[in-house]
Design an enzyme around this catalytic site. Structure first.
Site, mmCIF file in Angstrom:
data_model
loop_
_atom_site.group_PDB
_atom_site.id
_atom_site.type_symbol
_atom_site.label_atom_id
_atom_site.label_comp_id
_atom_site.label_asym_id
_atom_site.label_seq_id
_atom_site.Cartn_x
_atom_site.Cartn_y
_atom_site.Cartn_z
ATOM 1 N N HIS A 172 0.806 -1.214 0.000
ATOM 2 C CA HIS A 172 0.000 0.000 0.000
ATOM 3 C C HIS A 172 0.843 1.270 0.000
ATOM 4 O O HIS A 172 1.894 1.348 0.635
ATOM 5 C CB HIS A 172 -0.942 0.017 1.220
ATOM 6 C CG HIS A 172 -0.201 0.061 2.530
ATOM 7 N ND1 HIS A 172 0.212 1.235 3.114
ATOM 8 C CD2 HIS A 172 0.227 -0.945 3.345
ATOM 9 C CE1 HIS A 172 0.844 0.970 4.246
ATOM 10 N NE2 HIS A 172 0.879 -0.348 4.409
ATOM 11 N N HIS A 226 12.757 -1.089 -12.284
ATOM 12 C CA HIS A 226 12.507 -2.529 -12.406
ATOM 13 C C HIS A 226 12.472 -3.134 -11.007
ATOM 14 O O HIS A 226 13.477 -3.117 -10.293
ATOM 15 C CB HIS A 226 13.608 -3.185 -13.244
ATOM 16 C CG HIS A 226 13.461 -4.666 -13.403
ATOM 17 N ND1 HIS A 226 14.424 -5.432 -14.017
ATOM 18 C CD2 HIS A 226 12.469 -5.531 -13.055
ATOM 19 C CE1 HIS A 226 14.041 -6.701 -14.021
ATOM 20 N NE2 HIS A 226 12.861 -6.781 -13.426
#
Length: 201
Positions: A150, A159
């Site tokens: 979250h 990446h």
């Protein structure tokens, strides 16, 4: 621009993949499973025209993109990223300059919260979990089985590698590589190359 540009028989839109390595092969699998686009071919500077990546032919190199744009409008970057994002950034800027559309690609085997935001050209691979209020920038790879918790922000050209865990509220700065099975502490800022298996505090 006609509505059926880059379509074949008014069915799925056609898409080009730039790059022919391992990430390209994994990306092909995701695109096929997602079933939103039909892959028309591979663009690569090393292989010859007619060479195959899985069942898809190489149809040109970067120099052919100007002409290919006259026929196709969707493209996605199939080049991976470890030490540096330079090649992916260069390709992203090239595609944008030619006015290609870089869609978001999301594996049907991934879970992405409806409260998350993912920007253009980013790819969400198999078994990824993207939780509530996450923001993922442009031209990112969220690789297989990564967990993005979250309120995380992942900036452009980053990446997040296989099996990595980015805990709640963390900010991953532009052009970051976050290695396989690495774990971040919550609410920190990451602006570096993170080795596989690291615990980032």
């Amino acid at each position: 621009m006609k509505d059926n540009e880059s379509k074949e028989n008014n069915s799925q839109p056609l898409i080009l993949i730039l790059g022919a390595g391992g990430h390209c092969r994994s990306l092909i699998d995701v695109i096929e499973l997602e079933n939103r686009f039909k892959i028309v071919g591979i663009i690569d500077n090393e292989l010859r025209i007619g060479d195959k990546v899985l069942e898809y032919e190489v149809i040109g190199n970067d120099n052919d993109l100007v002409n290919l744009r006259k026929k196709y409008k969707y493209a996605i970057i199939g080049v991976g990223q470890i030490r540096t994002a330079k090649i992916r950034i260069k390709l992203f800027n090239l595609l944008k300059s030619l006015k290609f559309i870089l869609p978001v690609i999301i594996s049907p085997r991934a879970y992405v919260s409806k409260y998350a935001f993912i920007d253009e050209g980013s790819v969400i691979m198999h078994d990824v979990l993207v939780n509530v209020n996450v923001k993922i920038g442009k031209n990112c790879i969220i690789n297989t089985k990564a967990l993005i918790e979250h309120d995380v922000i992942i900036e452009d050209n980053s990446h997040i590698s296989t099996g990595a865990i980015v805990n709640g509220g963390t900010i991953v700065k532009k052009n970051t590589f976050f290695g396989s099975n690495a774990v971040s502490k919550e609410y920190i800022e990451i602006d570096t190359f993170v080795k596989a298996g690291s615990l980032v505090k």
